[in-house]
Design a protein around this motif. Structure first.
Motif, PDB file in Angstrom:
ATOM      1  N   GLY B 309       0.821  -1.202   0.000  1.00 53.83           N
ATOM      2  CA  GLY B 309       0.000   0.000   0.000  1.00 53.83           C
ATOM      3  C   GLY B 309       0.854   1.251   0.000  1.00 53.83           C
ATOM      4  O   GLY B 309       2.069   1.194   0.183  1.00 53.83           O
ATOM      5  N   ILE B 310       0.213   2.386  -0.197  1.00 56.74           N
ATOM      6  CA  ILE B 310       0.957   3.617  -0.433  1.00 56.74           C
ATOM      7  C   ILE B 310       1.626   4.154   0.833  1.00 56.74           C
ATOM      8  O   ILE B 310       2.823   4.446   0.841  1.00 56.74           O
ATOM      9  N   VAL B 311       0.860   4.246   1.935  1.00 53.26           N
ATOM     10  CA  VAL B 311       1.416   4.862   3.143  1.00 53.26           C
ATOM     11  C   VAL B 311       2.666   4.136   3.645  1.00 53.26           C
ATOM     12  O   VAL B 311       3.710   4.768   3.845  1.00 53.26           O
ATOM     13  N   PRO B 312       2.638   2.791   3.845  1.00 53.44           N
ATOM     14  CA  PRO B 312       3.855   2.119   4.316  1.00 53.44           C
ATOM     15  C   PRO B 312       5.004   2.232   3.325  1.00 53.44           C
ATOM     16  O   PRO B 312       6.171   2.359   3.740  1.00 53.44           O
ATOM     17  N   THR B 313       4.707   2.224   2.012  1.00 56.49           N
ATOM     18  CA  THR B 313       5.775   2.329   1.024  1.00 56.49           C
ATOM     19  C   THR B 313       6.486   3.667   1.152  1.00 56.49           C
ATOM     20  O   THR B 313       7.719   3.737   1.201  1.00 56.49           O
ATOM     21  N   ILE B 314       5.700   4.739   1.257  1.00 56.64           N
ATOM     22  CA  ILE B 314       6.300   6.071   1.416  1.00 56.64           C
ATOM     23  C   ILE B 314       7.052   6.156   2.745  1.00 56.64           C
ATOM     24  O   ILE B 314       8.181   6.636   2.810  1.00 56.64           O
ATOM     25  N   ARG B 315       6.427   5.635   3.806  1.00 60.39           N
ATOM     26  CA  ARG B 315       7.048   5.721   5.129  1.00 60.39           C
ATOM     27  C   ARG B 315       8.395   5.014   5.139  1.00 60.39           C
ATOM     28  O   ARG B 315       9.377   5.531   5.651  1.00 60.39           O
ATOM     29  N   ASP B 316       8.449   3.822   4.505  1.00 58.66           N
ATOM     30  CA  ASP B 316       9.704   3.085   4.494  1.00 58.66           C
ATOM     31  C   ASP B 316      10.771   3.814   3.698  1.00 58.66           C
ATOM     32  O   ASP B 316      11.958   3.714   4.000  1.00 58.66           O
ATOM     33  N   LYS B 317      10.355   4.551   2.667  1.00 55.04           N
ATOM     34  CA  LYS B 317      11.317   5.311   1.873  1.00 55.04           C
ATOM     35  C   LYS B 317      11.878   6.474   2.683  1.00 55.04           C
ATOM     36  O   LYS B 317      13.044   6.820   2.581  1.00 55.04           O
ATOM     37  N   LEU B 318      11.008   7.094   3.513  1.00 53.94           N
ATOM     38  CA  LEU B 318      11.414   8.316   4.204  1.00 53.94           C
ATOM     39  C   LEU B 318      12.121   8.056   5.527  1.00 53.94           C
ATOM     40  O   LEU B 318      12.837   8.910   6.020  1.00 53.94           O
ATOM     41  N   LEU B 319      11.887   6.880   6.108  1.00 54.76           N
ATOM     42  CA  LEU B 319      12.433   6.628   7.439  1.00 54.76           C
ATOM     43  C   LEU B 319      13.952   6.544   7.419  1.00 54.76           C
ATOM     44  O   LEU B 319      14.535   6.106   6.444  1.00 54.76           O
ATOM     45  N   PRO B 320      14.590   6.953   8.507  1.00 57.18           N
ATOM     46  CA  PRO B 320      16.046   6.792   8.589  1.00 57.18           C
ATOM     47  C   PRO B 320      16.436   5.324   8.562  1.00 57.18           C
ATOM     48  O   PRO B 320      15.653   4.445   8.856  1.00 57.18           O
ATOM     49  N   LEU B 321      17.677   5.104   8.192  1.00 55.19           N
ATOM     50  CA  LEU B 321      18.171   3.754   7.962  1.00 55.19           C
ATOM     51  C   LEU B 321      17.994   2.857   9.187  1.00 55.19           C
ATOM     52  O   LEU B 321      17.597   1.714   9.090  1.00 55.19           O
ATOM     53  N   ARG B 322      18.298   3.432  10.362  1.00 53.35           N
ATOM     54  CA  ARG B 322      18.276   2.628  11.582  1.00 53.35           C
ATOM     55  C   ARG B 322      16.932   1.922  11.756  1.00 53.35           C
ATOM     56  O   ARG B 322      16.862   0.724  11.992  1.00 53.35           O
ATOM     57  N   LYS B 323      15.877   2.691  11.605  1.00 53.86           N
ATOM     58  CA  LYS B 323      14.551   2.119  11.823  1.00 53.86           C
ATOM     59  C   LYS B 323      14.216   1.091  10.747  1.00 53.86           C
ATOM     60  O   LYS B 323      13.614   0.078  11.020  1.00 53.86           O
ATOM     61  N   SER B 324      14.619   1.417   9.508  1.00 49.39           N
ATOM     62  CA  SER B 324      14.202   0.511   8.447  1.00 49.39           C
ATOM     63  C   SER B 324      14.935  -0.824   8.549  1.00 49.39           C
ATOM     64  O   SER B 324      14.389  -1.855   8.197  1.00 49.39           O
ATOM     65  N   THR B 325      16.184  -0.808   9.069  1.00 56.29           N
ATOM     66  CA  THR B 325      16.857  -2.092   9.236  1.00 56.29           C
ATOM     67  C   THR B 325      16.104  -2.936  10.245  1.00 56.29           C
ATOM     68  O   THR B 325      15.937  -4.134  10.066  1.00 56.29           O
ATOM     69  N   ARG B 326      15.641  -2.267  11.315  1.00 56.17           N
ATOM     70  CA  ARG B 326      14.923  -3.026  12.319  1.00 56.17           C
ATOM     71  C   ARG B 326      13.656  -3.640  11.702  1.00 56.17           C
ATOM     72  O   ARG B 326      13.340  -4.792  11.922  1.00 56.17           O
ATOM     73  N   ARG B 327      13.004  -2.841  10.879  1.00 55.83           N
ATOM     74  CA  ARG B 327      11.773  -3.350  10.262  1.00 55.83           C
ATOM     75  C   ARG B 327      12.089  -4.513   9.318  1.00 55.83           C
ATOM     76  O   ARG B 327      11.391  -5.500   9.271  1.00 55.83           O
ATOM     77  N   ASP B 328      13.216  -4.374   8.584  1.00 57.90           N
ATOM     78  CA  ASP B 328      13.592  -5.456   7.676  1.00 57.90           C
ATOM     79  C   ASP B 328      13.822  -6.742   8.442  1.00 57.90           C
ATOM     80  O   ASP B 328      13.402  -7.809   8.037  1.00 57.90           O
ATOM     81  N   LEU B 329      14.496  -6.610   9.584  1.00 63.61           N
ATOM     82  CA  LEU B 329      14.749  -7.775  10.418  1.00 63.61           C
ATOM     83  C   LEU B 329      13.429  -8.437  10.788  1.00 63.61           C
ATOM     84  O   LEU B 329      13.269  -9.639  10.654  1.00 63.61           O
ATOM     85  N   GLN B 330      12.489  -7.602  11.228  1.00 60.68           N
ATOM     86  CA  GLN B 330      11.175  -8.145  11.601  1.00 60.68           C
ATOM     87  C   GLN B 330      10.532  -8.833  10.417  1.00 60.68           C
ATOM     88  O   GLN B 330       9.974  -9.912  10.533  1.00 60.68           O
ATOM     89  N   ALA B 331      10.661  -8.195   9.253  1.00 63.36           N
ATOM     90  CA  ALA B 331      10.030  -8.751   8.063  1.00 63.36           C
ATOM     91  C   ALA B 331      10.620 -10.115   7.738  1.00 63.36           C
ATOM     92  O   ALA B 331       9.889 -11.050   7.416  1.00 63.36           O
ATOM     93  N   THR B 332      11.955 -10.232   7.832  1.00 68.96           N
ATOM     94  CA  THR B 332      12.571 -11.523   7.539  1.00 68.96           C
ATOM     95  C   THR B 332      12.087 -12.568   8.527  1.00 68.96           C
ATOM     96  O   THR B 332      11.776 -13.694   8.156  1.00 68.96           O
TER      97      THR B 332
END
Lengths: 288, 339
Positions: B309-332
């Protein structure tokens, strides 16, 4: 006595209708675990094929029984290649995508042919059971349903292709290790299921009006029957159709067809509490 | 977290007060139905994005809420009790249905199919109730034609003072903000955390001593109540309800709102609802292409190309690296758990 005869005829026709509308869905779900929400629209395409080819002067039997499965089979093939194959294993996503296809096809046919109900003439007359008249077309439905079931059973049990299908269904990795290409098998199984849906649409076209939204009238019953049947495609479809068809026809006879559908749904909901895996999830587990 | 919530609420209140200043009456009425749809989207977004339960027939609860409001309001002439029943009736129905589904431990796909089937059959059932034989109290159900002349909302307990369209807007938008706060509170609570934990890994949650069946059932019931409230507002908006509220297009639309807006957010579904509603109205003004075709294409395109969806896609693009790595970990982790 006449009433019993008529009721019996109605029940048999009801069961046969369920078998017809469910078999294609069952093949696709049983093989690929894909719930094809566009199933009703595949039937709708089959029915339109029958209407249009009949209007173009094709023999009614050919336009009902031959052309719809061919055309819808090809449509299924194209959809599998362009859309479904990317989504195998993501069960909710396949449901969403096929629902998109379902809406798209409804919209497309409404745009092309308008939101009007068309009809195909019934090619056979009626007969009487004592005091009551009944349409011979019920027999056509029964014959078509039995023929599809027997043909599918024979295909799965006695042909090499059937053996490969069953093997891929049980263990795709092992089948692949033995030289089968599961994507090709999935593709053909999806086309086969689509063709069966097209056949159902063609056969039912004379007794149900043909309109872009007609699929919605069948999908509820078809989905419930597939769930009720469980993992074995043929036995499951046959048994669940018998149970649900019996309930549906009897209640419809006493009240209205709508209440018949409600009774069907209520039975199914209570049944999933007792048999969450469907009938063949518990009984006759080794059947086809 | 807290700052985000406050910002959202302030923005919502600003819209609630500001829009009547800039829009004419027609615009306000239009926005009121957007709000009803946004609330409907919140129901689906909460159930699907946080509960991980995929309902393909959320329109069933929307419709039950609408019909419950119409029937009660017509019988009593007062909307106070009618609103309560519009929320309670779908919840009771969801509790019954959910008991069989969740305690039968059926798979996600089966839940989708059963909910879809329920809405289809409700549509057929209500559709077949034409004629004066079908009535609840003094309200005739009217079959395909629906129930016209449903009384509008009135000030609680005072049937002689109905709300005008502007006041209805305040009531609708105010309710939407309250529902949003309620859902944020639920998600921040212990209950909400368990619900999300079950979405992430049902087995692990079960081993930690939580009963997923009960939590899923409660999530399902809450979502049904919100859908019922949305149905109530929708009925109010037109003073009219017909069986199309149970239709497949209705259920498909709300899924598209959530899918387009964004899974796992609350603001995404709201924005998705408003955007798609707006586009549907624009598309409805032309008569060449059937609107279902557009809905279908949007649904397929998003499933294939933008499944988040649009909101999470934009949010993931805008978030700083630190947070997105954590999210990636969760996703894996989630992906592994699902396999």
């Amino acid at each position: 006595m006449d009433l019993v005869g008529l009721l019996g005829f109605n029940v048999v026709t009801g069961v046969a209708t369920l078998v017809l509308i469910t078999l294609g869905l069952g093949v696709i779900y049983g093989m690929m675990r894909v719930i094809n929400l566009a199933h009703g629209e595949f039937m709708m395409l089959g029915a339109y094929t029958a209407v249009i080819s009949h209007q173009a002067g094709v023999n009614i039997w050919i336009s009902m029984l031959v052309l719809p499965p061919l055309l819808v089979g090809v449509v299924g093939l194209i959809l599998e290649r362009t859309l479904i194959r990317f989504l195998y294993g993501r069960i909710i996503d396949t449901m969403l995508a096929t629902w998109g296809v379902s809406l798209g096809l409804t919209g497309l046919m409404a745009t092309l042919f308008g939101n009007v109900v068309r009809a195909v003439p019934t090619p056979v007359g009626g007969f009487s059971i004592g005091r009551f008249g009944a349409s011979l077309y019920g027999l056509v439905i029964v014959v078509a349903a039995v023929a599809s079931l027997v043909a599918m059973l024979a295909l799965l049990r006695y042909t090499k292709y059937g053996l490969i299908l069953r093997a891929t269904m049980q263990n795709p990795n092992m089948a692949a290790a033995l030289g089968v290409s599961p994507p090709t098998i999935y593709m053909s199984a999806f086309a086969l299921g689509s063709a069966l849906a097209g056949l159902a649409g063609g056969v039912l076209a004379p007794i149900s009006g043909v309109s872009p939204g007609m699929g919605a009238a069948y999908i509820a019953r078809a989905f419930i029957t597939v769930l009720g049947g469980g993992p074995a495609i043929i036995t499951g479809t046959g048994l669940a159709s018998t149970v649900f068809g019996l309930i549906n026809s009897l209640v419809s006879f006493e009240t209205t067809p709508i209440i018949g559908d409600v009774a069907l749904l209520a039975t199914a909901i209570v049944m999933i509490r007792i048999l969450p895996q469907g009938i063949t999830g518990r009984f006759l587990r080794r059947s086809l | 977290m807290k700052a985000g919530l406050i910002a959202m609420v302030v923005a919502g209140l600003a819209l609630m007060v500001g829009l009547p200043q800039v829009l004419d009456l027609f615009g306000i009425v239009q926005m009121t139905v957007f709000v009803a749809m946004a609330m409907f989207a919140l129901s689906q977004g909460f159930l699907w994005g946080f509960g991980g339960i995929m309902s393909f027939g959320q329109a069933a609860f929307f419709g039950i809420g609408g019909y419950a409001y119409a029937v009660t309001a017509l019988n009593m002439g007062d909307s106070t009790v009618a609103v309560m029943i519009a929320v309670a009736a779908p919840m009771i129905f969801a509790a019954l249905l959910g008991y069989f589904m969740f305690y039968g431990r059926i798979s996600d796909a089966y839940i989708g199919v059963i909910t879809l089937t329920v809405s289809v059959i409700l549509f057929e059932l209500i559709n077949s109730t034409s004629g004066s034989a079908y009535h609840i109290g003094s309200a005739e159900l009217g079959g395909f034609n629906g129930i016209p002349g449903v009384p509008p909302l009135n000030f609680p307990g005072d049937p002689s003072s109905p709300l005008d369209p502007e006041q209805t807007w305040y009531a609708a938008m105010g309710t939407l903000i309250l529902v949003y706060i309620l859902l944020r509170a639920i998600l921040a609570s212990r209950f909400g955390r368990v619900v999300v934990a079950i979405r992430e890994n049902e087995t692990r949650a079960m081993l930690l001593g939580y009963d997923p069946r009960l939590y899923k059932l409660m999530t399902f019931v809450i979502a049904a109540g919100i859908a019922g409230m949305a149905g109530c507002l929708f009925t109010n908006w037109g003073g009219f309800i017909s069986p199309t509220v149970f239709g497949l297009t209705m259920s498909a639309q709300v899924i598209i709102y959530v899918l387009v807006g964004g899974l796992g957010t609350l603001i995404g579904p709201i924005l998705g609802a408003v955007a798609i509603q707006y586009l549907m109205i624009e598309a409805g003004s032309q008569n060449v292409v059937d609107p279902n075709l557009g809905l279908g294409v949007v649904l397929v395109a998003f499933v294939l190309l933008v499944p988040q969806g649009i909101v999470p896609t934009i949010r993931d693009k805008l978030l700083p690296l630190r947070k997105s790595t954590r999210r990636d970990l969760q996703a894996t982790e989630t992906a592994e758990a699902r396999q």
